[in-house]
Design a protein around this motif. Structure first.
Motif, mmCIF file in Angstrom:
data_model
loop_
_atom_site.group_PDB
_atom_site.id
_atom_site.type_symbol
_atom_site.label_atom_id
_atom_site.label_comp_id
_atom_site.label_asym_id
_atom_site.label_seq_id
_atom_site.Cartn_x
_atom_site.Cartn_y
_atom_site.Cartn_z
ATOM 1 N N GLU A 106 -101.160 -96.531 30.103
ATOM 2 C CA GLU A 106 -99.900 -96.644 30.832
ATOM 3 C C GLU A 106 -98.820 -97.410 30.076
ATOM 4 O O GLU A 106 -97.632 -97.233 30.344
ATOM 5 C CB GLU A 106 -100.157 -97.340 32.167
ATOM 6 N N TYR A 154 -95.722 -89.695 39.268
ATOM 7 C CA TYR A 154 -95.993 -91.079 39.657
ATOM 8 C C TYR A 154 -96.498 -91.894 38.466
ATOM 9 O O TYR A 154 -96.068 -93.027 38.256
ATOM 10 C CB TYR A 154 -97.011 -91.120 40.787
ATOM 11 N N GLN A 157 -93.787 -92.644 36.069
ATOM 12 C CA GLN A 157 -92.918 -93.665 36.665
ATOM 13 C C GLN A 157 -93.577 -95.033 36.595
ATOM 14 O O GLN A 157 -92.952 -96.042 36.266
ATOM 15 C CB GLN A 157 -92.630 -93.313 38.126
ATOM 16 N N TYR A 158 -94.871 -95.063 36.870
ATOM 17 C CA TYR A 158 -95.608 -96.324 36.807
ATOM 18 C C TYR A 158 -95.648 -96.856 35.377
ATOM 19 O O TYR A 158 -95.505 -98.058 35.133
ATOM 20 C CB TYR A 158 -97.022 -96.120 37.335
ATOM 21 N N ASP A 161 -92.374 -98.423 34.696
ATOM 22 C CA ASP A 161 -92.194 -99.686 35.390
ATOM 23 C C ASP A 161 -92.957 -100.827 34.723
ATOM 24 O O ASP A 161 -92.548 -101.981 34.799
ATOM 25 C CB ASP A 161 -92.650 -99.557 36.844
ATOM 26 N N THR A 162 -94.097 -100.504 34.102
ATOM 27 C CA THR A 162 -94.922 -101.551 33.522
ATOM 28 C C THR A 162 -94.747 -101.675 32.016
ATOM 29 O O THR A 162 -95.356 -102.529 31.392
ATOM 30 C CB THR A 162 -96.409 -101.273 33.808
ATOM 31 N N TYR A 203 -99.310 -91.087 46.287
ATOM 32 C CA TYR A 203 -98.320 -90.979 45.219
ATOM 33 C C TYR A 203 -96.986 -90.454 45.764
ATOM 34 O O TYR A 203 -95.909 -90.921 45.356
ATOM 35 C CB TYR A 203 -98.826 -90.041 44.123
ATOM 36 N N GLU A 206 -95.147 -93.290 47.512
ATOM 37 C CA GLU A 206 -94.598 -94.258 46.566
ATOM 38 C C GLU A 206 -93.348 -93.712 45.884
ATOM 39 O O GLU A 206 -92.360 -94.431 45.693
ATOM 40 C CB GLU A 206 -95.658 -94.610 45.512
ATOM 41 N N LYS A 210 -89.332 -95.005 45.836
ATOM 42 C CA LYS A 210 -88.700 -95.347 44.565
ATOM 43 C C LYS A 210 -87.415 -94.554 44.347
ATOM 44 O O LYS A 210 -86.406 -95.073 43.877
ATOM 45 C CB LYS A 210 -89.667 -95.090 43.404
#
Length: 646
Positions: A106, A154, A157-158, A161-162, A203, A206, A210
């Motif tokens: 990720e 998702y 996107q995750y 974000d991280t 998902y 979420e 967002k």
């Protein structure tokens, strides 16, 4: 392009798969062999998966999309149907493998560049996938295919974000239509692999929160979402209802989806605030069980010790805040009480939460639907001692839980007794004849009601004819009342009936205070027509203020008062209730008995005999005279002046 995506990196793969990977990345690769190899990639080691990123980058080359689009749209014949299906199969297999690889890596910086290839392909598959029977080739249903798209969205996107590369700002909003279509396809279908469906729906929730936050609500993107979900707000609301039921498995919130419920609430809040035709949307969502969902979610948070959950204060902020968002508030509160809101407040052991809930709840006890639920909610906590449960230290100015609870309990118990008396017939509903020259007062069942507006009551046919033909009073208002009656029906008939009884009781208990305020008003405003406003919004106990109509709305001037009334000297009675729907001021018409046809004129006569600066004792002496001429009221609540308060 990130260096990890260059085809030369395929040389790092083990010998047993290197040749196949290089062949699959070739522009002349067989789509079937390419798809099979890509599909197997999800089972390789983490290191080998990362080395395969250049292959995925090559397979999902957006340069192929215009050619495929022209073939599907115009049928130019440049690509055979078999090759078309193979290419779709290869793209979907690649996305399926990416689900595993993105989840494993990720934080890899190459993913941001890879998304530039993934996003156009998913948009293309969403728009044209129906034209190619790919489900026959890969064995998956359309719902399962869209769960792949959602999962990839998702996970990317995750990853964004991280990742340390957040500044690259990936945008997934162009895929809003795809997300709506995923909702439409996934929710109604039962899957053998329930875990996969659950993951896909989590998902979806979420991503909804967002992409559509309150601070950055994108209306064009929401329009695309709506189109994909079926095209109407009702369809979208029913799908959201399916998500509510999914989150309320067996009627409870589970650990795995408590954060998703929060995300769903945030999305619905944003849509109800910024979406178009929000009134229709709110009504649809109301019918889908959102009250029970949010209440049970609050209960879960208040009674859970799991780490990472929102604080109980935040949960109740959302619970109480949604009473304003989805009016009328008394319906929301009644359902929340039935779902356990009071029990949740006790579970927090925080006095400020109990205070916040009681502050919202007390005014709503003028509705019997809320009062009925209060009865059962109080039975559920009757074994608990408030002083023992809420023992946390108090800060400066903080109210003790007992000081809040005792007045609330007294009000509820008093009104429960009153409601039971009404149900047993010990408090008959009194009405007065709508014909001003008659105004006979008797029980409601002895009257006949106007067949058109259902709001005018008459003791005889003669009174109805006189009110219609002679005074022409009801003729001016009947059609207006009829048009507004159903449009602004804020409560059930039982709620309205109980509110009438509460008002009647308030009128009697506050008669002396009303007389004193009427007298002072007549002294200070000898040329104004007064109103009596019963205010249940702030405390719920009932306060009365006397004023003139221009205070309520500038357009409600003396000429309009004269034109809508059947006499120039008339006193209006109004009710402010905590309904949450604007306006929340109701007017119930005043009827005159034969002994007091001109209350305002007589009131002015009494006020004129007072000294210029009367003492409190002198005012007290005049109160009985005002009480004797105070008019009666028939208790019919209506929204005739709705537009004047909007």
């Amino acid at each position: 392009m990130h260096y990890s995506l260059k085809l030369s990196n395929l040389a790092r793969l083990p010998l047993n798969i290197r040749a196949r990977a290089i062949a699959a990345a070739s522009p002349t690769a067989n789509p079937d062999e390419q798809a099979c190899f890509v599909d197997e990639a999800q089972y390789l080691s983490a290191k080998d998966q990362l080395s395969l990123l250049p292959l995925f980058y090559a397979v999902l080359d957006p340069a192929q999309i215009p050619l495929l689009t022209n073939e599907l749209r115009d049928g130019v014949g440049a690509i055979s149907q078999d090759d078309m299906e193979r290419k779709f199969f290869s793209a979907i297999a690649t996305l399926r493998s990416l689900m595993t690889i993105v989840a494993e890596h990720e934080r890899h910086p190459a993913l941001a560049d890879l998304w530039a290839h993934v996003c156009p392909w998913m948009q293309f598959l969403d728009e044209y996938g129906d034209l190619v029977p790919i489900a026959i080739r890969d064995g998956s249903t359309p719902a399962e295919q869209y769960s792949i798209y959602v999962s990839v969205c998702y996970l990317f996107q995750y990853a964004q974000d991280t990742s340390i590369h957040r500044a690259m700002g990936l945008s997934l909003r162009p895929l809003s239509r795809m997300l709506g279509r995923a909702l439409y396809l996934i929710i109604p279908v039962e899957w053998e692999n329930k875990l996969a469906k659950r993951q896909a729906l989590l998902y979806v929730i979420e991503l909804l929160s967002k992409w559509f936050s309150i601070n950055s609500f994108d209306r064009p993107a929401f329009k695309e979402l709506l189109f994909g979900a079926g095209g109407t707000l009702g369809t979208l609301a029913s799908l959201l209802g399916g998500l509510c039921q999914f989150c309320l498995t067996d009627g409870v919130i589970h650990e795995y989806n408590v954060q998703s419920v929060h995300a769903l609430v945030l999305f619905i809040s944003a849509t109800s605030t910024h979406g178009y035709d929000t009134t229709v949307f709110r009504e649809h969502v109301w019918e889908q069980g959102m009250v029970s969902l949010i209440t049970k979610w609050s209960i879960f948070i208040c009674s859970s010790t799991l780490p990472g959950l929102p604080p109980p204060d935040g949960a109740f902020e959302i619970l109480v805040g949604h009473t304003e968002l989805f009016p009328p508030r008394h319906r929301w509160m009644a359902e929340a009480l039935g779902a356990g809101a009071l029990r949740a407040a006790f579970a927090t052991r925080k006095p400020q939460i109990l205070f916040r809930l009681v502050l919202q709840l007390v005014p709503l006890t003028v509705f019997r639907s809320v009062l009925d639920q209060c009865r059962f909610a109080l039975e559920g906590v009757s074994h608990l001692n408030v002083a023992t449960v809420f023992v946390s230290p108090r800060g400066p100015g903080e109210v003790a839980a007992v000081d809040v609870w005792r007045p609330f309990l007294g009000t509820v118990q008093e009104r429960l007794k009153f409601m039971d008396a009404c149900d047993n017939g010990r408090h008959p509903v009194l009405m007065s004849c709508h014909n001003v020259s008659c105004a006979k007062i008797q029980t409601k069942h002895k009257f006949k009601v106007c067949a058109q507006c259902k709001l005018a009551y008459y003791c005889s046919k003669a009174c109805q004819l006189q009110d219609w033909k002679v005074s022409r009073a009801h003729r001016r208002t009947c059609r207006i009342l009829q048009a507004h009656r159903d449009e602004h029906a804020l409560t059930t008939s039982k709620d309205t009936s109980f509110l009438e009884q509460v008002l009647h009781e308030t009128y009697g208990t506050l008669a002396k205070k009303m007389a004193l305020k009427y007298l002072i008003f007549a002294m200070k405003n000898p040329d104004k027509v007064p109103y009596a406003l019963f205010d249940y919004a702030p405390t719920g106990i009932g306060t009365v203020s006397i004023g003139h109509l221009e205070d309520l709305h500038p357009s409600f001037n003396q000429n309009e008062v004269s034109s809508v009334s059947r006499a120039k000297n008339i006193s209006f009675h109004l009710v402010r209730i905590p309904d949450g729907k604007l306006p929340n001021i109701w007017l119930f018409p005043l009827r005159f008995g034969s002994q007091a046809p001109n209350f305002v004129a007589k009131l002015r006569e009494i006020a004129s005999t007072l000294p210029a600066h009367p003492s409190s004792e002198e005012l007290e002496d005049y109160i009985p005279h005002v009480i004797r001429i105070m008019p009666s009221w028939d208790g019919i609540l209506n929204s005739r002046w709705w537009d004047l308060f909007a």
